[in-house]
Design a protein around this motif. Structure first.
Motif, PDB file in Angstrom:
ATOM      1  N   GLN A 110       0.823  -1.209   0.000  1.00 60.36           N
ATOM      2  CA  GLN A 110       0.000   0.000   0.000  1.00 60.36           C
ATOM      3  C   GLN A 110       0.859   1.262   0.000  1.00 60.36           C
ATOM      4  N   ILE A 111       1.941   1.236   0.762  1.00 62.76           N
ATOM      5  CA  ILE A 111       2.843   2.398   0.801  1.00 62.76           C
ATOM      6  C   ILE A 111       3.449   2.643  -0.575  1.00 62.76           C
ATOM      7  N   ALA A 112       3.847   1.566  -1.243  1.00 67.70           N
ATOM      8  CA  ALA A 112       4.414   1.703  -2.593  1.00 67.70           C
ATOM      9  C   ALA A 112       3.369   2.217  -3.576  1.00 67.70           C
ATOM     10  N   GLN A 113       2.127   1.810  -3.429  1.00 68.01           N
ATOM     11  CA  GLN A 113       1.064   2.292  -4.313  1.00 68.01           C
ATOM     12  C   GLN A 113       0.827   3.788  -4.123  1.00 68.01           C
ATOM     13  N   TYR A 114       0.973   4.273  -2.919  1.00 68.72           N
ATOM     14  CA  TYR A 114       0.854   5.716  -2.691  1.00 68.72           C
ATOM     15  C   TYR A 114       1.971   6.488  -3.396  1.00 68.72           C
ATOM     16  N   ASP A 115       3.146   5.874  -3.506  1.00 66.18           N
ATOM     17  CA  ASP A 115       4.241   6.534  -4.238  1.00 66.18           C
ATOM     18  C   ASP A 115       3.868   6.734  -5.703  1.00 66.18           C
ATOM     19  N   VAL A 124       8.682  13.268 -14.664  1.00 69.12           N
ATOM     20  CA  VAL A 124       7.508  12.732 -13.981  1.00 69.12           C
ATOM     21  C   VAL A 124       7.213  11.309 -14.438  1.00 69.12           C
ATOM     22  N   LYS A 125       7.306  11.070 -15.750  1.00 64.91           N
ATOM     23  CA  LYS A 125       7.024   9.729 -16.260  1.00 64.91           C
ATOM     24  C   LYS A 125       7.984   8.705 -15.663  1.00 64.91           C
ATOM     25  N   THR A 126       9.235   9.074 -15.568  1.00 67.94           N
ATOM     26  CA  THR A 126      10.218   8.158 -14.980  1.00 67.94           C
ATOM     27  C   THR A 126       9.898   7.885 -13.516  1.00 67.94           C
ATOM     28  N   GLN A 127       9.528   8.926 -12.786  1.00 69.15           N
ATOM     29  CA  GLN A 127       9.170   8.753 -11.373  1.00 69.15           C
ATOM     30  C   GLN A 127       7.965   7.833 -11.213  1.00 69.15           C
ATOM     31  N   VAL A 128       6.983   7.989 -12.088  1.00 72.37           N
ATOM     32  CA  VAL A 128       5.797   7.129 -12.028  1.00 72.37           C
ATOM     33  C   VAL A 128       6.158   5.685 -12.337  1.00 72.37           C
ATOM     34  N   GLU A 129       6.942   5.472 -13.384  1.00 75.26           N
ATOM     35  CA  GLU A 129       7.309   4.111 -13.769  1.00 75.26           C
ATOM     36  C   GLU A 129       8.159   3.437 -12.694  1.00 75.26           C
ATOM     37  N   ILE A 175       7.294   0.009 -10.537  1.00 79.21           N
ATOM     38  CA  ILE A 175       8.209  -1.124 -10.379  1.00 79.21           C
ATOM     39  C   ILE A 175       8.358  -1.469  -8.895  1.00 79.21           C
ATOM     40  N   ASN A 176       8.425  -0.450  -8.058  1.00 80.88           N
ATOM     41  CA  ASN A 176       8.531  -0.680  -6.618  1.00 80.88           C
ATOM     42  C   ASN A 176       7.280  -1.369  -6.067  1.00 80.88           C
ATOM     43  N   VAL A 177       6.122  -1.059  -6.651  1.00 77.86           N
ATOM     44  CA  VAL A 177       4.891  -1.744  -6.243  1.00 77.86           C
ATOM     45  C   VAL A 177       5.002  -3.230  -6.544  1.00 77.86           C
ATOM     46  N   GLU A 178       5.460  -3.553  -7.755  1.00 74.14           N
ATOM     47  CA  GLU A 178       5.603  -4.960  -8.115  1.00 74.14           C
ATOM     48  C   GLU A 178       6.622  -5.661  -7.217  1.00 74.14           C
ATOM     49  N   GLN A 179       7.686  -4.941  -6.867  1.00 71.00           N
ATOM     50  CA  GLN A 179       8.689  -5.526  -5.978  1.00 71.00           C
ATOM     51  C   GLN A 179       8.108  -5.778  -4.593  1.00 71.00           C
TER      52      GLN A 179
END
Length: 446
Positions: A273-278, A334-339, A343-347
């Motif tokens: 959930q924390i990663a999804q907020y990022d 911004v696009k790089t930050q989102v992507e 990736i962190n969410v998947e991790q």
């Protein structure tokens, strides 16, 4: 997987003791005797890793307060004071010189009205961070609880072995005394007496080793608790210890309880959930932001006339406004930050999956340990019962002089081996049951 031998467990515990823990200076020079509950509670309060996690929680709390304060307007004051020297050589009345002073003073404030809901998402994320910090503390408390339980049971095993071995030494001494009397009157050969004397020395050596083992295991527990070195420490030996359990919870039920309640799983779920907020926070960079601001200021100059307060009134300026910022081209920032956030969410999801797999395997291993330990205990108890009776008969035969010394010593060795196996199996089943129940959420107690 079978439980590791006790000496392997002790070596592992010594390696654990190299970690940092906190000492309680109030215990220096004292004598204490604690039960398992007291040991665990003391460790939870004084373990450095746990206290370090508590400090991390405080840091998370400060981050939350900062995130909340970001929604408030700021306020800044400014003041500029100048002094100048002048020399006027063109004055018709002659040259003149002097000093002049001037100053500007103001207040400014701004507040974010909209920024893609970044501030609210940041607050929600920091709240989750505090929850995760609490779960990390619970997980570390669980780890230290298991370590202390293993060390505590190792000492109880030593104490029970000391009781058995002391009885063997006393029995050996009585046998040697009786054999000495028989040798004195010439009813037995000297080799029979020497064999019993050698056995007595061997029993005494075993007892010394067990007592040394107890001192070493007490030291291990002291180091786990980080008690002062000059503290006299011992544990309370329970009157009775339950060694069997009629109804062992099914493996699937235990795994479900662990997966639904263990702090490491909940912490990993919060990590997702924390990663999804990022991701959401990073995506706010695509959206416009609206900021409101205002300022008030004034100034004076001694060379301008009209007096100090008159100039302040005449120079007073006030303004208020809105600033709209619309991102048009950010060079892929911004696009790089989102992507990267995605990736962190998947991790984090993989970490959650791994946590569940490891926990399920640990519960299954604990379940198999319970089954194996119970089977070993039943077999060892049966073996001990028959060897104990055989040894009793051989001992009675030796007393009346009808037993062969070699046969007696052979039977005694079988009895000692059966006794050691029984005591070891007893504490293996205790430890395995407590660990399995602990995964199910049952507090450890003897």
């Amino acid at each position: 997987m079978l439980l590791k031998p006790r000496f392997v467990i002790i070596l592992l515990l010594f390696s654990v003791c190299t970690k940092l823990y906190a000492q309680d200076s109030t215990l220096v020079g004292k004598t204490i005797k604690w039960d398992l509950t007291q040991c665990i509670e003391y460790a939870k309060k004084n373990n450095i890793q746990i206290n370090s996690l508590r400090l991390s929680k405080q840091l998370s709390q400060q981050e939350l307060e900062l995130a909340k304060a970001a929604k408030l307007p700021d306020l800044a004051g400014s003041a500029t004071q100048n002094f100048a020297h002048y020399n006027n050589g063109n004055n018709t009345n002659g040259s003149s010189s002097g000093f002049s002073a001037s100053g500007n003073y103001g207040l400014s404030s701004s507040v974010t009205l909209y920024n893609g809901n970044y501030l609210n998402n940041n607050i929600s994320q920091k709240n989750l961070g505090i929850q995760a910090a609490n779960l990390n503390i619970l997980q570390q408390e669980n780890d230290i609880t298991l370590q202390i339980t293993q060390a505590y049971l190792a000492i109880l095993l030593d104490k029970e072995n000391i009781i058995y071995d002391t009885d063997l030494v006393n029995t050996s001494a009585a046998q040697v005394k009786l054999e000495q009397q028989r040798y004195t009157v010439g009813s037995v050969a000297r080799k029979d007496l020497i064999q019993l004397q050698a056995q007595q020395a061997s029993d005494q050596y075993t007892l010394v080793n067990v007592r040394n083992q107890e001192r070493g295991d007490l030291l291990t527990l002291k180091q786990l608790l980080i008690l002062p070195s000059d503290l006299t420490f011992d544990i309370v030996r329970p009157d009775t210890i339950v060694t069997s359990q009629q109804n062992v919870s099914p493996l699937r039920d235990a795994q479900n309880l662990a997966l639904n309640n263990r702090p490491e799983v909940k912490s990993s779920q919060l990590g997702v959930q924390i990663a999804q907020y990022d991701v959401v926070k990073a995506a706010a960079g695509y959206k416009p932001s609206l900021t409101a601001g205002g300022s008030i200021g004034s100034g004076y100059n001694t060379g301008a006339g009209n007096g100090y307060f008159g100039q302040f009134n005449n120079n007073l300026n006030e303004q208020i406004g809105l600033t709209l910022s619309v991102p048009i081209f950010t060079r892929r920032v911004v696009k790089t930050q989102v992507e990267e956030a995605k990736i962190n969410v998947e991790q984090s999801k993989l970490d959650l999956q791994n946590t569940k797999v490891v926990l399920s395997a640990s519960v299954e291993r604990a379940f198999i340990n319970v089954q194996n330990a119970q089977s070993q205990y039943d077999a060892a108890a049966e073996q001990y019962k028959f060897n104990q009776e055989s040894y009793r008969i051989a001992n009675e035969q030796l007393k009346v002089g009808v037993a062969n010394t070699v046969d007696f010593l052979l039977q005694k060795n079988l009895f000692v081996q059966a006794q050691q196996a029984f005591v070891q199996a007893k504490y293996n089943v205790i430890l395995s049951l407590r660990i399995y129940d602990f995964y199910r959420g049952v507090p450890i107690k003897l």
